[in-house]
Design an enzyme around this catalytic site. Structure first.
Site, PDB file in Angstrom:
ATOM      1  N   GLY A  42       8.989  -3.592   3.890  1.00 50.26           N
ATOM      2  CA  GLY A  42       8.959  -4.089   5.266  1.00 50.26           C
ATOM      3  C   GLY A  42       9.955  -5.207   5.504  1.00 50.26           C
ATOM      4  CD  GLU A  61       3.083  -1.279   1.781  1.00 53.05           C
ATOM      5  OE1 GLU A  61       4.207  -1.570   2.225  1.00 53.05           O
ATOM      6  OE2 GLU A  61       2.064  -1.230   2.496  1.00 53.05           O
ATOM      7  N   GLY A 117       0.618  -0.881   6.392  1.00 58.88           N
ATOM      8  CA  GLY A 117       1.029   0.507   6.587  1.00 58.88           C
ATOM      9  C   GLY A 117       1.849   0.746   7.828  1.00 58.88           C
TER      10      GLY A 117
HETATM   11  C1  A5P Z   1       4.666  -1.126   5.072  1.00 58.94           C
HETATM   12  O1  A5P Z   1       4.051   0.104   4.992  1.00 58.94           O
HETATM   13  C2  A5P Z   1       3.700  -2.143   5.567  1.00 58.94           C
HETATM   14  O2  A5P Z   1       2.481  -2.210   4.921  1.00 58.94           O
HETATM   15  C3  A5P Z   1       4.311  -3.513   5.655  1.00 58.94           C
HETATM   16  O3  A5P Z   1       4.053  -4.274   4.514  1.00 58.94           O
HETATM   17  C4  A5P Z   1       3.738  -4.174   6.825  1.00 58.94           C
HETATM   18  O4  A5P Z   1       3.857  -3.250   7.873  1.00 58.94           O
HETATM   19  C5  A5P Z   1       4.448  -5.474   7.153  1.00 58.94           C
HETATM   20  O5  A5P Z   1       5.732  -5.170   7.576  1.00 58.94           O
HETATM   21  P1  A5P Z   1       6.698  -6.267   8.127  1.00 58.94           P
HETATM   22  O6  A5P Z   1       6.955  -7.208   7.010  1.00 58.94           O
HETATM   23  O7  A5P Z   1       7.915  -5.500   8.547  1.00 58.94           O
HETATM   24  O8  A5P Z   1       6.033  -6.912   9.282  1.00 58.94           O
END
Ligand code: A5P
Length: 218
Positions: A29, A103, A95
């Site tokens: 992310g 994750e 997610g």
């Molecule tokens: C990825 O699947 C997610 O679990 C991310 O960890 C979560 O959406 C946080 O994303 P950002 O850091 O982009 O806000």
């Protein structure tokens, strides 16, 4: 201060927890996007990293961080990842990037799971739709079963690296433990984006330039 700056502060604080020789789980992310250069610049030596997505793996390699498949390591010293929502009791929704299954596997394998976020993720109560990963086999039947718990929608997103279909369910989140158990009991549902407090060792939230580091009680 922009959320992006807060993400960078939180990521920097988490990178400081990584020591030479550690086995490290790398999340996915826009917050983790700040963690990877911080780790590469800090230069803890002899790391063994596993990545929760192809995107993270590619970025980590480009920065010179060693990434290996998650099939040899059986435990990790630390995993660091972002979140979409963090409740005061440390229930998380993750997610938003569709990577929640990997994750959760990585978080569960880590002695210490550190969640990093900008202030907007720090909420009074969870309210997001819960991300789901579903087996393509029997998809219609699985969606019907999930539909008994709430309004489920397929996400316009590529499948997970493991071939799972990504969807989201809007459901009653007043009792996350109950909803988590109900979702986990549905065959064909690979995993969902509710992460329990027991998984979470640390929450690091940046608010402006102030970094709030909350450790779970032991
Ligand atoms: C990825 O699947 C997610 O679990 C991310 O960890 C979560 O959406 C946080 O994303 P950002 O850091 O982009 O806000």
């Amino acid at each position: 201060m922009a959320a992006d700056d807060e993400k960078r502060w939180a990521a920097q604080a988490a990178a400081d927890l990584v020591m030479d020789g550690m086995a490290v789980g790398l999340g996915t992310g826009s917050t983790v996007d700040h963690l990877l250069p911080a780790l590469a610049e800090l230069g803890p030596r002899d790391l063994r990293c596993v990545a929760t997505s192809e995107r993270t793996e590619r970025q980590a390699r480009e920065l010179g961080l060693p990434v290996e498949p998650f099939d040899q390591l059986t435990r990790l010293d630390i995993a660091i990842d972002g979140a979409d929502e963090i409740a005061p009791d440390r229930w998380l929704i993750k997610g938003g990037g569709g990577a929640h299954t990997r994750e959760k596997v990585v978080a569960a394998a880590a002695d210490r799971f550190v969640v990093i976020a900008d202030a907007s993720k720090d909420v009074e109560r969870l309210s997001w739709a819960v991300p789901l990963e579903l087996l393509p086999f029997g998809l219609g039947a699985t969606l019907r079963a999930v539909g008994r718990l709430g309004d489920v929608r397929l996400r316009d997103a590529p499948p997970s690296p493991d071939g799972g279909v990504i969807a989201d369910v809007t459901a009653d989140l007043s009792d996350p433990e109950r909803l988590s158990a109900q979702l986990s009991a549905i065959p064909g549902l690979v995993d969902h984006g509710l992460f329990p407090p027991a998984l979470v060792s640390d929450v690091i939230v940046a608010r402006g330039t102030a970094v709030d580091h909350r450790r779970a009680p032991r």
